[in-house]
Design a protein around this motif. Sequence first.
Motif, mmCIF file in Angstrom:
data_model
loop_
_atom_site.group_PDB
_atom_site.id
_atom_site.type_symbol
_atom_site.label_atom_id
_atom_site.label_comp_id
_atom_site.label_asym_id
_atom_site.label_seq_id
_atom_site.Cartn_x
_atom_site.Cartn_y
_atom_site.Cartn_z
ATOM 1 N N SER A 186 0.980 -1.134 0.148
ATOM 2 C CA SER A 186 -0.419 -0.073 -0.039
ATOM 3 C C SER A 186 1.220 1.426 0.221
ATOM 4 C CB SER A 186 -0.875 -0.359 1.482
ATOM 5 O OG SER A 186 -0.282 0.137 2.468
ATOM 6 N N ARG A 187 2.157 1.009 0.853
ATOM 7 C CA ARG A 187 2.831 2.395 0.722
ATOM 8 C C ARG A 187 4.166 2.308 -0.438
ATOM 9 N NH1 ARG A 187 5.119 2.986 6.606
ATOM 10 N NH2 ARG A 187 6.735 4.817 5.353
ATOM 11 N N ASP A 276 9.362 8.312 2.528
ATOM 12 C CA ASP A 276 10.116 8.837 1.463
ATOM 13 C C ASP A 276 10.684 8.172 0.419
ATOM 14 O OD1 ASP A 276 8.932 11.487 2.069
ATOM 15 O OD2 ASP A 276 10.637 12.036 2.799
ATOM 16 N N ILE A 277 11.255 6.875 1.330
ATOM 17 C CA ILE A 277 11.582 6.717 0.189
ATOM 18 C C ILE A 277 10.703 5.593 -1.122
ATOM 19 C CG2 ILE A 277 12.459 3.939 -0.332
ATOM 20 C CD1 ILE A 277 14.481 5.655 1.738
ATOM 21 N N ALA A 278 10.011 5.324 -1.459
ATOM 22 C CA ALA A 278 9.172 4.892 -2.688
ATOM 23 C C ALA A 278 9.082 6.291 -3.605
ATOM 24 C CB ALA A 278 8.020 4.658 -1.717
ATOM 25 N N SER A 279 9.162 7.368 -3.035
ATOM 26 C CA SER A 279 9.116 8.544 -4.142
ATOM 27 C C SER A 279 10.592 8.727 -5.418
ATOM 28 C CB SER A 279 8.590 9.733 -3.892
ATOM 29 O OG SER A 279 9.372 10.513 -2.565
ATOM 30 N N ILE A 365 6.178 -10.314 -5.203
ATOM 31 C CA ILE A 365 5.681 -9.270 -4.070
ATOM 32 C C ILE A 365 4.406 -9.314 -3.826
ATOM 33 C CG2 ILE A 365 6.290 -7.309 -3.173
ATOM 34 C CD1 ILE A 365 8.646 -8.546 -3.164
ATOM 35 N N GLU A 366 3.757 -9.241 -4.961
ATOM 36 C CA GLU A 366 2.257 -9.165 -4.249
ATOM 37 C C GLU A 366 1.904 -11.415 -3.823
ATOM 38 O OE1 GLU A 366 0.894 -7.926 -8.156
ATOM 39 O OE2 GLU A 366 -0.253 -5.907 -7.851
#
Length: 388
Positions: A186-187, A276-279, A365-366
């Motif tokens: 979700s993140r 903020d890592i995902a961005s 991963i999913e």
Amino acid sequence: MKIMYHHRTRGRHVEGVHIRGIVHALRLLGHEVSIMSFPGADPEHESTIQGHSKRGRIASAITRLPGVLFECLELGYNVVTLFRVGAAIRRQRPQLIYERYSLFLFATVWLARRHGIPLVLEINDSALVERVRPLRLKGLARRIEAWCLRHCTGLVFISSYFRDQAQAAYGQIAPSVVTPNAVDLSRFDPSRFDAARLRADRGLAGRIVCGHIGVFAHWHGVDAFVEAIATRLAEVPQLALVFVGDGRTLPAVRALVAERGLSDRVLLPGRVAHEDIASWIACMDYAVLPNSNQYGSPMKLFELMGMGVAVVAPDYAPVAEVIGDGDTGWLFPRGEIAACVQRVLDLATQRDEHRRVGDAARRYIERERQWRNNAEQLLTLLPAEGAH
């Protein structure tokens, strides 16, 4: 089921992510979970443990103590555990204790046996492996570890290598499962981000971006990788490197980048908040993990793959358990930095390959590596009547 999660860590950074991931997944499965933390450390409120509080400063000072003294304090923490966890058991009456195993800590296993409560240990560290902080009281640590691994209800190892080492050293240990790290999709969801805008804002428009997330430590190999690729970046003019993180080798990497005049090709934003890592990953076409170790399950691997970014990684067994070469990532012979650099350069302009392998990584991963999978797997270690 009422579950107590006990840990002796500071609950920060990667360990905090792991703790929160497991706890949240168990709660989503309908269980009531309480966390028993090191005094002053609360992984569910990480901002409170960044060293600003008096307890945080004390904890920081303790970690800097000389080896033997630090290990004696770790041993002494069993007294704290006997009182704190013992009181919590009497108050909460948990049906399961789940503990993130720490060296020298045996009190929780003893308490669980005394009260007849199932206890599962999650093994992220061991007296059997080479550690960042050298182990001085190794013989004592191994004797305590052997007792704990034999007398708990079940064991969760983060890699097969870890389990094989424990079985070879200690013989008959408790029933176990191998559960690598995972990610909260979700993140870490690429659809949440406008990648083109983020690239433009960070000076990466029109670039092919190879990235990395993690600590700048010698054993991660970032400094050696940057030094090795610096002389070859001219071979792929569109290629830019984005290495996010902080650590001991970052100043040397910054100096090298400045000295070679590569500031427009190698972006070093330093440490960023985990939220903020995902961005930053959203800006990457593919990624590189220059080095790892024999036993670890790098969290960054799962976060990158969860974002649909495939990784060039060393072929250590725990990494190869997650990455199929050419399927969900690309492997190179561990320890061979020149092979790593060559693989990164060869892949740079293969955009279709980035997308194909990146999409397969996210599907993997999913399917298998969300925190829910970890929670469901650890519960299989309980007697049938205790798993509900």
